[in-house]
Design an enzyme around this catalytic site. Sequence first.
Site, PDB file in Angstrom:
ATOM      1  N   HIS A  69      11.481   1.771   7.210  1.00  0.00           N
ATOM      2  CA  HIS A  69      11.841   0.269   6.921  1.00  0.00           C
ATOM      3  C   HIS A  69      12.805  -0.699   7.397  1.00  0.00           C
ATOM      4  O   HIS A  69      13.344   0.004   7.382  1.00  0.00           O
ATOM      5  CB  HIS A  69      11.273   0.388   5.744  1.00  0.00           C
ATOM      6  CG  HIS A  69      10.614   0.388   4.918  1.00  0.00           C
ATOM      7  ND1 HIS A  69       9.993   0.055   3.490  1.00  0.00           N
ATOM      8  CD2 HIS A  69       9.268   1.512   5.545  1.00  0.00           C
ATOM      9  CE1 HIS A  69       8.733  -0.021   2.900  1.00  0.00           C
ATOM     10  NE2 HIS A  69       8.758   1.035   4.520  1.00  0.00           N
ATOM     11  N   TYR A 117       9.105  -9.649  -0.667  1.00  0.00           N
ATOM     12  CA  TYR A 117       8.984  -8.621  -0.778  1.00  0.00           C
ATOM     13  C   TYR A 117      10.016  -7.395   0.682  1.00  0.00           C
ATOM     14  O   TYR A 117       9.497  -7.690   1.454  1.00  0.00           O
ATOM     15  CB  TYR A 117       7.487  -8.615  -0.351  1.00  0.00           C
ATOM     16  CG  TYR A 117       7.272  -6.540   0.243  1.00  0.00           C
ATOM     17  CD1 TYR A 117       7.092  -6.284  -1.329  1.00  0.00           C
ATOM     18  CD2 TYR A 117       7.174  -6.257   0.925  1.00  0.00           C
ATOM     19  CE1 TYR A 117       7.305  -4.721  -1.076  1.00  0.00           C
ATOM     20  CE2 TYR A 117       7.046  -4.679   1.392  1.00  0.00           C
ATOM     21  CZ  TYR A 117       6.727  -3.880  -0.047  1.00  0.00           C
ATOM     22  OH  TYR A 117       7.201  -2.709   0.657  1.00  0.00           O
ATOM     23  N   ASP A 121       4.299  -5.389   6.337  1.00  0.00           N
ATOM     24  CA  ASP A 121       3.535  -5.236   5.740  1.00  0.00           C
ATOM     25  C   ASP A 121       3.207  -6.952   4.995  1.00  0.00           C
ATOM     26  O   ASP A 121       4.380  -7.460   4.710  1.00  0.00           O
ATOM     27  CB  ASP A 121       4.270  -4.785   4.251  1.00  0.00           C
ATOM     28  CG  ASP A 121       3.392  -3.842   3.468  1.00  0.00           C
ATOM     29  OD1 ASP A 121       2.164  -4.919   2.948  1.00  0.00           O
ATOM     30  OD2 ASP A 121       3.712  -3.411   2.196  1.00  0.00           O
ATOM     31  N   HIS A 181       1.873  -7.355   1.528  1.00  0.00           N
ATOM     32  CA  HIS A 181       1.712  -7.302   0.899  1.00  0.00           C
ATOM     33  C   HIS A 181       1.152  -8.948  -0.121  1.00  0.00           C
ATOM     34  O   HIS A 181       1.063  -8.701  -1.255  1.00  0.00           O
ATOM     35  CB  HIS A 181       3.106  -7.173   0.080  1.00  0.00           C
ATOM     36  CG  HIS A 181       3.824  -6.525  -0.631  1.00  0.00           C
ATOM     37  ND1 HIS A 181       3.522  -6.056  -2.217  1.00  0.00           N
ATOM     38  CD2 HIS A 181       4.034  -5.205  -0.187  1.00  0.00           C
ATOM     39  CE1 HIS A 181       4.063  -5.237  -2.412  1.00  0.00           C
ATOM     40  NE2 HIS A 181       4.245  -4.410  -1.626  1.00  0.00           N
ATOM     41  N   ARG A 191      -4.648   3.956   3.564  1.00  0.00           N
ATOM     42  CA  ARG A 191      -3.314   4.120   2.791  1.00  0.00           C
ATOM     43  C   ARG A 191      -3.072   4.519   1.166  1.00  0.00           C
ATOM     44  O   ARG A 191      -2.319   4.480   1.003  1.00  0.00           O
ATOM     45  CB  ARG A 191      -2.599   2.671   2.602  1.00  0.00           C
ATOM     46  CG  ARG A 191      -2.356   2.122   3.707  1.00  0.00           C
ATOM     47  CD  ARG A 191      -1.471   1.927   4.664  1.00  0.00           C
ATOM     48  NE  ARG A 191      -0.144   1.614   3.382  1.00  0.00           N
ATOM     49  CZ  ARG A 191       0.648   2.133   3.608  1.00  0.00           C
ATOM     50  NH1 ARG A 191       1.268   3.531   4.509  1.00  0.00           N
ATOM     51  NH2 ARG A 191       2.143   1.764   2.723  1.00  0.00           N
ATOM     52  N   HIS A 209       0.216   6.404   2.127  1.00  0.00           N
ATOM     53  CA  HIS A 209       1.570   5.443   1.243  1.00  0.00           C
ATOM     54  C   HIS A 209       2.396   6.630   1.182  1.00  0.00           C
ATOM     55  O   HIS A 209       2.745   7.461   0.444  1.00  0.00           O
ATOM     56  CB  HIS A 209       1.071   5.229  -0.454  1.00  0.00           C
ATOM     57  CG  HIS A 209       1.577   3.775  -0.650  1.00  0.00           C
ATOM     58  ND1 HIS A 209       2.087   4.394  -2.563  1.00  0.00           N
ATOM     59  CD2 HIS A 209       2.844   3.305  -0.493  1.00  0.00           C
ATOM     60  CE1 HIS A 209       2.812   3.079  -2.490  1.00  0.00           C
ATOM     61  NE2 HIS A 209       3.323   1.697  -1.213  1.00  0.00           N
ATOM     62  N   GLU A 221       3.998   6.776   6.010  1.00  0.00           N
ATOM     63  CA  GLU A 221       5.285   6.183   5.844  1.00  0.00           C
ATOM     64  C   GLU A 221       6.211   6.648   4.717  1.00  0.00           C
ATOM     65  O   GLU A 221       5.881   7.995   4.411  1.00  0.00           O
ATOM     66  CB  GLU A 221       5.111   4.771   4.643  1.00  0.00           C
ATOM     67  CG  GLU A 221       5.737   4.161   3.840  1.00  0.00           C
ATOM     68  CD  GLU A 221       5.483   2.813   2.519  1.00  0.00           C
ATOM     69  OE1 GLU A 221       4.664   3.034   2.264  1.00  0.00           O
ATOM     70  OE2 GLU A 221       6.128   2.271   2.567  1.00  0.00           O
TER      71      GLU A 221
END
Length: 408
Positions: A122, A160, A215, A217, A288, A317, A344
């Site tokens: 990330h 986010y 993302d 979101h 995901r 996820h 991820e």
Amino acid sequence: MRITDAQVFVGGPKKNYVTLKIMTDQGVYGLGDATLNTRETLPAMYLRDYLIPAIIGMDPRRSEDIWQFLYRGAYYRRGPIAMAAYGAIDTALWDIKAKLAGMPLYQLFGGKSREAAMVYAHATGADLEDLMDSIAYYVQEGYRAIRVQCGIPGMPTTSYGVSDKRGDTRNFITDYTGVRPRTEIWDTDKYLRFMPDALAAIRDRFGPELHILHDVHHRLLPREAAEFAKAVEPMRPYWLEDPTPAEDQDALRLIRQHSTAPIAIGEVFNSIWECNKLIENELIDFIRVGVTYAGGITHVKRIVDLAGLHHVRTGFHGAPSHSPLSMAAQAHLNAWAPNFGIQEYLVLGTPECDALFPSEHHVTDGMMYVSDEPGLGVDFDESEAARYEYEPGSHPVVRLEDGTMWNY
Ligand code: CS2
Ligand code: MG
């Protein structure tokens, strides 16, 4: 062989991991994870009050039958709390089975399909320049795939998962100061004006090979999501995640009609019945789900096999709340799944976390290497666990500028 007892622990270093330990009459034990971020005490209570007393005395090797007993036996089926509780039991039973076999879990699925599994990191930035620095850091650390999230100019709060402090790239999802959430403000127009150009600048700077993920979101309406997916298509994103809330699954056709940008959905799904139409209609490219709240290994493996029939790859996820136990279960599935896509991954490896969950699983140069130890390959140190207790936390809530509630 019989299950003799089981215990649930809640706590961890700056996380509320919900860890299940199932004991057997042969001394072999199994570990599972039921961490439902910001609602952790609920699966813990479901396990302690309803499920553990019902499974004591059962043969732990009958994991399929025990899964069916939990799911069909509940009558009020599904939902993230119940599925996290079933998932913890199921994962612990697979751990026991693989330990009995003396094999790493992936061997029981059919063995390795690859030597290592690509993960994505990330990167976040208060603004685009800050985000570029964060991406450059992960590229230099060897990551080949990076999720990019950025503060939006003119938006009163950062969106986010992004800090408003420049250079602060920690992931800001859960706030452990209590259950009352802070508020983020969202403005779709500002986002749509900014984000496609930001993605173009990132592609320009880092070249054609970097896998760029983003993302959304759940923030856009279906028509807006189609507009966005069309706008970013030339930047060849690896995926767009949760472009619109997936409750209205037919609406996802609109995105497909306007763009070939790959779509990833499913982190909030907890059963195959939420995934099957999206997969069968080939409206998504990556599924995901997480082993924790999609019913454990038995159920997620079923989703992976269905996805494989429809060219849908996995992208499990792996938010910061995931326990090393659920990440390990996913590492074994990733090693095996013929339709693996990406995983991820956020660095969990603080010394405190490693002491609580000792393991040989590791990530090097953006690739995840699965442990060859028998079972899940993760242990749980109860004396370390005694140092921690539950700390109530919350996600932000989202409102539009006029105060209207929106999707987090
Ligand atoms: C996010 C999640 O990782 C992701 O893609 O969407 O971090 C999500 O916000 C959290 O898991 C919520 O607990
Ligand atoms: Mg997400």
